[in-house]
Design an enzyme around this catalytic site. Structure first.
Site, mmCIF file in Angstrom:
data_model
loop_
_atom_site.group_PDB
_atom_site.id
_atom_site.type_symbol
_atom_site.label_atom_id
_atom_site.label_comp_id
_atom_site.label_asym_id
_atom_site.label_seq_id
_atom_site.Cartn_x
_atom_site.Cartn_y
_atom_site.Cartn_z
ATOM 1 N N LYS A 72 43.987 -17.715 109.545
ATOM 2 C CA LYS A 72 43.385 -16.815 109.092
ATOM 3 C C LYS A 72 44.303 -15.472 108.865
ATOM 4 C CE LYS A 72 40.300 -17.736 108.639
ATOM 5 N NZ LYS A 72 39.769 -18.426 108.485
ATOM 6 N N ARG A 126 34.526 -16.105 95.158
ATOM 7 C CA ARG A 126 35.166 -17.422 94.857
ATOM 8 C C ARG A 126 36.729 -17.782 94.200
ATOM 9 N NH1 ARG A 126 30.727 -21.442 94.846
ATOM 10 N NH2 ARG A 126 31.632 -22.079 93.495
ATOM 11 N N LYS A 180 37.422 -19.205 97.428
ATOM 12 C CA LYS A 180 36.002 -19.165 98.509
ATOM 13 C C LYS A 180 36.080 -20.791 98.233
ATOM 14 C CE LYS A 180 33.353 -18.590 101.530
ATOM 15 N NZ LYS A 180 34.166 -18.687 102.430
ATOM 16 N N GLU A 225 42.909 -22.234 113.507
ATOM 17 C CA GLU A 225 42.022 -21.001 112.825
ATOM 18 C C GLU A 225 43.048 -20.168 113.155
ATOM 19 O OE1 GLU A 225 40.415 -21.809 110.678
ATOM 20 O OE2 GLU A 225 39.062 -20.256 110.405
ATOM 21 N N ASN A 277 33.789 -25.235 84.425
ATOM 22 C CA ASN A 277 34.483 -25.744 85.723
ATOM 23 C C ASN A 277 34.893 -26.182 85.802
ATOM 24 O OD1 ASN A 277 34.172 -23.123 85.986
ATOM 25 N ND2 ASN A 277 32.090 -22.784 87.585
ATOM 26 N N GLY A 278 36.085 -26.944 86.326
ATOM 27 C CA GLY A 278 36.109 -28.498 86.520
ATOM 28 C C GLY A 278 37.779 -28.694 86.419
ATOM 29 N N HIS A 309 59.330 -29.234 122.001
ATOM 30 C CA HIS A 309 60.113 -30.743 121.000
ATOM 31 C C HIS A 309 60.221 -30.083 119.643
ATOM 32 C CE1 HIS A 309 58.805 -33.422 123.696
ATOM 33 N NE2 HIS A 309 57.666 -32.596 123.882
ATOM 34 N N CYS A 327 36.340 -20.586 90.005
ATOM 35 C CA CYS A 327 35.812 -20.709 88.778
ATOM 36 C C CYS A 327 34.247 -20.364 88.707
ATOM 37 C CB CYS A 327 35.625 -21.526 87.891
ATOM 38 S SG CYS A 327 37.988 -22.126 86.955
ATOM 39 N N GLU A 335 46.761 -16.602 105.592
ATOM 40 C CA GLU A 335 45.619 -16.502 104.306
ATOM 41 C C GLU A 335 45.438 -15.218 104.270
ATOM 42 O OE1 GLU A 335 41.257 -19.316 104.419
ATOM 43 O OE2 GLU A 335 41.852 -17.750 105.956
ATOM 44 N N TRP A 388 39.645 -20.286 87.613
ATOM 45 C CA TRP A 388 40.903 -19.574 88.676
ATOM 46 C C TRP A 388 41.646 -21.402 87.707
ATOM 47 C CZ3 TRP A 388 43.028 -22.972 91.942
ATOM 48 C CH2 TRP A 388 43.098 -22.817 93.564
HETATM 49 C C1 G6P Z 1 38.656 -23.302 101.371
HETATM 50 C C2 G6P Z 1 38.206 -22.108 101.433
HETATM 51 C C3 G6P Z 1 38.292 -22.283 102.917
HETATM 52 C C4 G6P Z 1 37.124 -23.558 103.192
HETATM 53 C C5 G6P Z 1 37.775 -24.600 102.507
HETATM 54 C C6 G6P Z 1 37.144 -25.865 102.720
HETATM 55 O O1 G6P Z 1 39.833 -23.372 101.262
HETATM 56 O O2 G6P Z 1 39.200 -20.953 101.308
HETATM 57 O O3 G6P Z 1 38.011 -20.907 103.761
HETATM 58 O O4 G6P Z 1 37.863 -23.842 104.739
HETATM 59 O O5 G6P Z 1 37.976 -24.190 100.792
HETATM 60 O O6 G6P Z 1 35.618 -25.269 102.284
HETATM 61 P P1 G6P Z 1 34.247 -26.041 102.788
HETATM 62 O O7 G6P Z 1 33.519 -25.078 102.070
HETATM 63 O O8 G6P Z 1 34.169 -26.763 102.354
HETATM 64 O O9 G6P Z 1 34.643 -25.786 104.602
#
Ligand code: G6P
Length: 609
Positions: free
Chosen positions: A486, A27, A604, A482, A99-100, A505, A2, A489, A74
């Site tokens: 990616k 975000r 985000k 990672e 927000n929250g 395994h 949000c 995502e 959101w």
């Molecule tokens: C969300 C974002 C990720 C990020 C994660 C941790 O899931 O989509 O891209 O890695 O939060 O966020 P931070 O701001 O704590 O690195």
């Protein structure tokens, strides 16, 4: 997650509010809305979907007025819908964005219903506007009503409240969800992120936990939870460029992948002198605080967690201290052992991730010797609440899938390894090698980016795939993780990562021609082991894509495509092999036509649990 924007001005604020929301789109959100006081009336427009839909609606039926609030939602409580979108309004007078999460919303809703309030949404937020309205029956001012109301809220909130009957002010309150006040000339603003307000001001003050502020056109008065007036220093924004612009790039993600050489150079260069990493990179008090550290506990989420996983190899191998890495949401809800002389390191692009922040607060209560954050957001909660901060200079990251923040985090963690190593067993020679490697990183990353076209061609092979497997060993295992993150995502292809020694395994059972296997293969001491793993996959009819050092002796054939990666030393290899994996996920997503910068269901910055 949000976003909030609010304004008190003489001019009409609708456009400022909508532009602010646009800047927060990255975000993640599912609906958007705005409420503006126009003379005696309170106008509200809300839309499900993109901010553009809200902008179109406002173009058709404008809302005029100088005091307004706006929100991108959101969904947490209640489905994404216009009815659940913010602002919420009580009795046609009090409008609220939030927000929250309000955890005691059920109790408050029952109480407010007994007082005759009718609820029109499924959100937890709606209790705030009715509660403020209810409190106004006994309180003389909107400020006092909000102060009394927030004392009854349990959970997290960043909230902005306006009253139709008094367009001269807005009241904002913060506990858990960040809010920043923006100072203009004869007008003032509030937002959940300074990025939203950059077109109208560059002077900001961050609210602290429990703060409530009354904002008029000419004044900002801030009070702590007890109601005492407090000062929060207003500073010029350190955001050097306006990240709200994609420039020549089709997506923010691609722009951010290409920004990595500059981001790394900015972050690294002034922090190395005489073949040594300067401890001042972690703050003025770091030399003293890091001196006796014997154990490092790293806490993070998502991509930042993968950076921490890589650092564990370095801190234990090279700096000679023990290291644990844990996902924040696990750490905060279990009893963990506190080793003597332990440093707690949080890694966070945003500095506001709810679980990581809660873990930091818990660690402080537990008595860690010192806390540090590796963070990209100056002024964020984690920076303010940690003993030391390593400020990444990656610049604002807009793409939900983190790219440049990850490599800059890795560089910061490599620097931390060198500084902690210096206080332990690391030789001057190794420190010099690390420094040299860090300084040559930007140029090496530039070389790795030249693989772009080759990877774009390769991506075609993935377009019809539903599953994929990423393999790596040692500190390349987190890089494989990672890479898999990616791909899932942004292309929505199921991707799993394994330490390649684990193949036998379980995952070998999955191998067939429909399951591409991506291997990261630098020329290091584990190379021979990796060769055997590759043979295991080949023997089961698997199709492999191997990102390999030229000297690693992999050759393309009908079961394997080898993509040569520029030769690099062991220190920088995890960073360099990250680049082709970022590009691969980007190009696969392009082919699949997904929303690269704002993938479905993701946010985000995750500021709620
Ligand atoms: C969300 C974002 C990720 C990020 C994660 C941790 O899931 O989509 O891209 O890695 O939060 O966020 P931070 O701001 O704590 O690195």
């Amino acid at each position: 997650m949000c976003g909030i924007v609010g304004a008190v001005a003489q001019r009409d604020v609708a456009e400022i509010l909508v532009e602010g929301l646009r800047r927060l789109e990255y975000r993640g959100y599912d609906s958007a809305g705005v409420a503006i006081i126009d003379g005696e009336s309170l106008g509200r427009t809300r839309r499900l979907g993109k901010v553009q839909e809200l902008a179109d609606a406002l173009a058709e039926t404008p809302l005029v007025g100088g005091t307004g609030i706006a929100h991108t939602r959101w969904a947490t409580h209640g489905e994404p819908s216009e009815r659940n979108a913010h602002p919420h309004i009580s009795q046609n007078n009090i409008a609220v964005v939030h927000n929250g999460i309000i955890e005691n919303h059920n109790e408050l809703r029952s109480m407010l219903k007994e007082h005759g309030y009718e609820f029109l949404s499924d959100t937890d937020t709606e209790v705030i506007c009715h509660l403020v309205h209810h409190e106004l029956k006994s309180q003389e001012t909107l400020l006092a009503a909000v102060q009394t109301a927030v004392k009854q809220l349990e959970g997290a909130y960043g909230t902005v409240v306006i009253d139709r009957r008094d367009s001269s002010r807005m009241i904002v309150a913060r506990s858990g969800s960040p809010l920043v006040v923006g100072y203009g000339i004869g007008e003032n603003f509030v937002a959940s992120d300074q990025l939203a307000l950059l077109p109208v001001t560059r002077t900001f003050a961050f609210l602290e936990e429990g703060d409530v502020a009354e904002i008029t056109r000419t004044e900002v008065n801030i009070f702590d939870l007890e109601g005492n007036a407090v000062e929060r220093e207003a500073k010029e924004s350190e955001v050097t460029h306006d990240a709200g612009d994609k420039g020549e790039y089709r997506h923010y993600m691609l722009k951010e992948i290409y920004e990595q050489p500059q981001a790394l150079a900015r972050t690294i260069e002034s922090r190395i002198a005489n073949q040594e990493v300067l401890s001042s990179a972690f703050g003025d008090n770091a030399e003293v605080l890091l001196k006796d550290i014997k154990h490092v506990q790293i806490i993070a989420c998502g991509t930042s967690y993968h950076a921490g996983m890589a650092a564990r190899y370095w801190l234990e191998d090279w700096a000679g201290v023990s290291c644990n890495v844990e996902i924040a949401s696990e750490f905060r809800y279990r009893k963990s052992h506190l080793f003597p002389n332990s440093l707690l390191v949080t890694i966070s692009q945003s500095g506001e991730t709810a679980d990581t922040l809660a873990a930091l607060r818990l660690a402080k209560e537990m008595g860690y010797k010192a806390t540090m954050t590796i963070c990209n957001a100056p002024g964020s909660s984690m920076v303010r609440e940690s003993d030391m901060a390593y400020m990444m200079k990656a610049g604002t990251e807009i793409g939900v899938a983190s790219t440049k923040a990850f490599t800059v985090q890795l560089a910061g963690l490599m620097m931390l390894t060198a500084v902690i190593g210096r206080h332990n067993a690391m030789s001057a020679e190794m420190q010099a090698q690390i420094s040299q490697s860090l300084l040559s990183l930007p140029a090496k990353v530039e070389q790795a980016l030249s693989l772009d076209n080759a990877i774009a061609a390769l991506a075609e092979d993935f377009a019809d795939k539903h599953h994929s497997l990423f393999l790596g060993r040692g500190d390349q295992y987190p890089i494989a993780m990672e890479g898999a993150l990616k791909l899932k995502e942004i292309s929505y292809i199921h991707a799993e990562a394994y330490a390649s020694g684990e193949l036998k395994h379980g995952p070998l059972a999955l191998i067939d021609a429909d399951m591409p296997v991506i291997v990261v293969a630098p020329n290091n001491e584990l190379l021979e082991k990796l060769h055997s793993n590759v043979e295991e996959v080949r023997a089961r009819g698997g199709l492999m894509y191997v990102f390999a050092d030229k000297q690693a002796k992999f050759e393309s054939d009908n079961t394997m495509k080898v993509i040569p990666v520029p030769h690099c030393d062991d220190f920088m290899a995890p960073l360099i092999y990250t680049i082709p994996l970022q590009l691969l996920s980007y190009h696969v997503a392009l082919i699949k036509g997904t929303d690269v910068d704002q993938p479905r269901n993701l946010a985000k910055s995750v500021t709620v649990e």
